[in-house]
Design an enzyme around this catalytic site. Structure first.
Site, PDB file in Angstrom:
ATOM      1  N   SER A  57       0.866  -1.192   0.000  1.00 31.18           N
ATOM      2  CA  SER A  57       0.000   0.000   0.000  1.00 31.18           C
ATOM      3  C   SER A  57       0.892   1.227   0.000  1.00 31.18           C
ATOM      4  O   SER A  57       2.065   1.142   0.351  1.00 31.18           O
ATOM      5  CB  SER A  57      -0.843   0.034   1.272  1.00 31.18           C
ATOM      6  OG  SER A  57      -0.043   0.450   2.368  1.00 31.18           O
ATOM      7  N   ASP A  58       0.369   2.369  -0.398  1.00 25.15           N
ATOM      8  CA  ASP A  58       1.123   3.587  -0.139  1.00 25.15           C
ATOM      9  C   ASP A  58       0.960   3.899   1.358  1.00 25.15           C
ATOM     10  O   ASP A  58       0.147   3.286   2.067  1.00 25.15           O
ATOM     11  CB  ASP A  58       0.669   4.755  -1.020  1.00 25.15           C
ATOM     12  CG  ASP A  58       1.763   5.825  -1.112  1.00 25.15           C
ATOM     13  OD1 ASP A  58       2.721   5.780  -0.322  1.00 25.15           O
ATOM     14  OD2 ASP A  58       1.652   6.718  -1.970  1.00 25.15           O
ATOM     15  N   TRP A  59       1.739   4.846   1.822  1.00 26.29           N
ATOM     16  CA  TRP A  59       1.823   5.149   3.260  1.00 26.29           C
ATOM     17  C   TRP A  59       0.424   5.433   3.832  1.00 26.29           C
ATOM     18  O   TRP A  59      -0.215   6.405   3.442  1.00 26.29           O
ATOM     19  CB  TRP A  59       2.726   6.359   3.454  1.00 26.29           C
ATOM     20  CG  TRP A  59       3.057   6.685   4.873  1.00 26.29           C
ATOM     21  CD1 TRP A  59       2.185   7.024   5.861  1.00 26.29           C
ATOM     22  CD2 TRP A  59       4.356   6.714   5.450  1.00 26.29           C
ATOM     23  NE1 TRP A  59       2.843   7.262   7.017  1.00 26.29           N
ATOM     24  CE2 TRP A  59       4.186   7.084   6.798  1.00 26.29           C
ATOM     25  CE3 TRP A  59       5.644   6.471   4.987  1.00 26.29           C
ATOM     26  CZ2 TRP A  59       5.271   7.217   7.665  1.00 26.29           C
ATOM     27  CZ3 TRP A  59       6.716   6.613   5.851  1.00 26.29           C
ATOM     28  CH2 TRP A  59       6.519   6.971   7.176  1.00 26.29           C
TER      29      TRP A  59
ATOM     30  N   ALA B   3      -2.322   4.192   3.290  1.00 26.02           N
ATOM     31  CA  ALA B   3      -3.455   4.203   2.351  1.00 26.02           C
ATOM     32  C   ALA B   3      -4.547   3.219   2.774  1.00 26.02           C
ATOM     33  O   ALA B   3      -5.726   3.438   2.473  1.00 26.02           O
ATOM     34  CB  ALA B   3      -2.980   3.902   0.940  1.00 26.02           C
TER      35      ALA B   3
END
Ligand code: BGC
Length: 735
Positions: free
Chosen positions: A262-264, A266
């Site tokens: 995942s992005d940070w 997210a």
């Protein structure tokens, strides 16, 4: 480790350990080899999860990495090594131009070498994964992250995506000097509504398929090891919880077998986006959608165990994701060598070595775009002139943009230092002229972004004016502050900062021979700059060799050859603006008495400088353009041969660009699409033929019935040194 050994390892792991592998703990929680318990607990990580973690982020340098690896492995029940990940976007310590600058080189082969160089330095220091390349298509200069992309064109971005993955990963990621690449941000992050970061993305299926998705696919086809999800919602479904994209498209259709992170935070944001009730529901959604690893939050750590116990998440799903993490570690060879061949001595040998600096210089030179050069004011004469170099970038060292975590000012050659190195006997003077930013501009969020020192603005201006008055030529070195672009760097006004606009205005009152060099992370609104300058160079953030590159280009020691990878809008009112727009039923034909055509009342339709534009110090003549046939079929491709001659009085490099227009289709087609390009270097008087192949697959698009194919009909071919070229020929695709 063999596949069966990996399976045996997985079988022997407890549920907690397996979940641990799906967690990335932020590097700022680690001090020495241990986790700082207070802040970790506060965030929601407990000892059981953090020492079982699969990865960490932003830990740099070999000594630190080794210490942490040793201590974590000692505490992990199966001594599974950690993955060390980091955002090495445009170089480790040998920092080269930001990706948007690289895009302007139209030289993916060079970017492959740059990525390989970045991998050599990062790997020698112990890093395993880089969160690069970012291949989001970008058409809106308000968005601060356009600097991380290679621009507005699908084909160009796809070429760069492939090159970067190949460069980072080398032949085998187990080899010394290779790192695993992570393509991001899947999907569509480059189109946040109104250019505001983290905002929603609404794109039609066709636009996504034809324009936005191919660069990610190119990275997958090149064997990228990891994919990162994006923060945005995509057509109302958050990208980090989107099963259709992550399982059906990415894995089932494209055949991606690597790891998805995942992005940070997210996953956590699914709740805020309003599609999950709470943290557990967010975790449930993400793991079902196929996100293997949770970046830097304890959402998986706090929720997955309970979800498995409640029967909401089958343990098989945890096993599947855990196996992908283990497989990546195995492909990197970490079970045999948890340091992945890293070594202090090796790091000392490669980091910032001469060869790397030379590559940074070449890349910086190739990425600069000469937008304008009236009366050939450039190149500057090497003797007999009084030249004033004025502006906050005249002696600035932070030339590498906001994402260069390890960038150091002392590694960087400023423009002043570069100028002083060039063998020339002019009288050169230097003045800062003004502050870079209005002191009211808030500088928050990125490290090393302190407010500027207090200055006596009057005194700075007077000094600059005095030097400008005496000069034959003034070179203005202006631009955005690095913190004005990058993540969270959206802007509604994309001009250079106010103090610099004022400086340019004042200087232009005393000297009209102005050359402006711009440093920036996005295309800017440069109406004022353009009006007051005889020549304008777009230098982006060129990296540690930036000052040397600019000096060499200004004095003609090398030739500008960059072409815009993203259009410079006339003003912010035009964005999003891009060359491959669609035909309208009422195109503007220049008749301003006709109100009812597609146009603005107060600004032109065309960008200030379009995609593909860029001047050189010589002139190229496109002598002839010939198609091998005026008909083609699926089985019989054709070629277009371009004869190009350097008719100027010095050597130069032209980026020959080939565009195609599909005249009619079952859906509206773009007015032009880049389908081929080649950099050609020619001596004075030299000529060469460049040949592009045109095959059926290059003409395919998402048709009215959503199938992807080409349709028979007439196509126009355009060849030249910019997207604003005229038609050169046509052919028919037969059924
Ligand atoms: C960015 C990513 C980056 C990650 C880790 C996020 O805020 O969107 O591009 O890789 O942080 O630093």
């Amino acid at each position: 480790m063999k596949k069966e050994d990996l399976q045996a390892l997985l079988n022997d792991m407890s549920l907690e350990e397996k979940i641990g592998q799906l967690i990335q703990i932020p590097g700022f929680l680690i001090e020495g080899g241990s986790v700082i318990t207070g802040p970790a607990l506060e965030m929601g990580f407990d000892e059981e999860t953090y020492y079982n973690a699969g990865a960490t982020l932003s830990i740099f340098t070999f000594e630190r990495i080794r210490e942490i690896q040793d201590q974590f492995m000692a505490r992990q029940p199966h001594h599974i090594p950690l993955l060390f990940m980091g955002d090495i976007i445009n170089g480790y310590r040998s920092i080269y131009p930001i990706p948007l600058g690289q895009g302007c080189s139209f030289d993916p082969a060079l970017s492959r070498e740059l990525a390989a160089m970045s991998a050599r330095e990062s790997a020698a220091e112990g890093l395993h994964v880089t969160f690069s390349p970012m291949v989001d298509l970008v058409r809106d200069a308000r968005w601060g992250r356009v600097m991380e992309s290679t621009g507005e064109d699908t084909y160009l971005n796809s070429c760069f995506a492939k090159a970067a993955v190949e460069g980072y990963q080398g032949k085998d990621i187990a080899d010394a000097g290779s790192v695993a690449a992570c393509v991001k941000h899947f999907a569509g992050y480059g189109a946040p509504e109104a250019g505001r970061d983290y905002n929603v993305v609404e794109l039609s299926d066709r636009t996504l398929k034809d324009d936005y998705l191919p660069p990610y696919k190119a990275a997958v086809d090149a064997g990228v090891e990891m994919v990162m999800t994006s923060f945005n919602t995509l057509n109302r479904i958050p990208a980090s919880g989107n099963t259709e994209y992550m399982r059906t498209l990415l894995r089932d259709t494209w055949g991606f077998h690597g790891m998805l992170i995942s992005d940070w935070a997210a996953i956590n944001e699914l709740e805020l986006q309003g599609v999950a009730d709470d943290m557990a529901a967010s975790a449930n959604m993400a793991i079902h959608a196929g996100v293997d690893m949770d970046m830097c939050t304890p959402v998986y750590a706090l929720s997955l165990r309970k979800l498995v116990k409640e029967g909401k998440v089958p343990e098989a799903l945890i096993d599947e994701s855990c196996m992908r993490v283990l497989e990546l570690k195995n492909r990197l060879g970490l079970f045999e060598d948890p340091y992945h061949h890293a070594h202090q001595t090796k790091a000392e040998q490669v980091v910032l070595c001469d060869e790397h600096r030379a590559l940074c210089l070449k890349a910086a030179e190739e990425s600069v775009v000469l937008l304008k050069n009236k009366r050939d004011i450039l190149p500057l004469k090497k003797e007999g002139q009084n030249i004033a170099f004025i502006g906050p970038y005249a002696d600035a060292h932070r030339l590498y943009g906001v994402w260069s975590m390890l960038g150091r000012e002392e590694d960087t050659v400023s423009v002043k230092e570069g100028i002083e190195e060039i063998g020339q006997s002019n009288t050169c003077t230097f003045a800062k002229g003004c502050r870079m930013l209005d002191p009211k501009f808030p500088l928050t969020g990125f490290h090393g972004m302190e407010q500027e020192e207090e200055t006596d603005d009057e005194e700075l201006l007077l000094d600059a004016m005095m030097k400008a008055k005496r000069a034959d030529v003034v070179v203005m070195l202006l631009g955005e502050h690095p913190a004005q672009s990058g993540e969270g760097g959206s802007r509604g006004d994309i001009r250079i900062p106010k103090p610099q606009r004022k400086l340019l205005k004042e200087i232009s009152k005393v000297n009209s021979n102005i050359v402006t060099v711009l440093f920036h992370g996005r295309p800017l609104d440069i109406r004022g700059v353009d009006r007051r300058s005889k020549a304008v160079m777009a230098a982006w953030f060129p990296g540690i060799e930036g000052g040397r590159a600019i000096a060499r280009l200004l004095f003609g020691e090398s030739e500008p050859s960059g072409k815009l990878a993203m259009s410079f809008p006339y003003s912010v009112g035009q964005v999003p603006v891009y060359y491959d727009h669609f035909a309208t039923g009422r195109p503007f034909n220049g008749d301003i008495t006709n109100r009812f055509q597609s146009r603005y009342q107060d600004i032109p339709n065309d960008p200030m400088y379009p995609f593909g534009h860029g001047l050189t110090y010589t002139t190229f003549d496109y002598v002839s353009v010939e198609l091998s046939s005026d008909t083609m079929t699926k089985e019989t491709p054709i070629t277009v041969s371009v004869r190009i001659k350097n008719i100027g009085n010095r050597k130069g490099t032209e980026v020959v660009q080939m565009y195609i227009r599909d005249l009619k289709g079952s859906v509206v087609r773009p007015v032009k699409k880049l389908k081929g390009f080649e950099r050609v270097t020619l001596e004075q008087g030299e000529e060469k033929t460049v040949t592009f192949r045109i095959d059926h697959s290059m003409l395919a698009f998402t048709r009215a019935d959503m199938t992807f194919d080409a349709e028979p009909g007439t196509f126009y071919v355009y060849v030249g040194g910019s997207s604003a070229v005229d038609k050169h020929g046509e052919f028919t695709l037969q059924a």
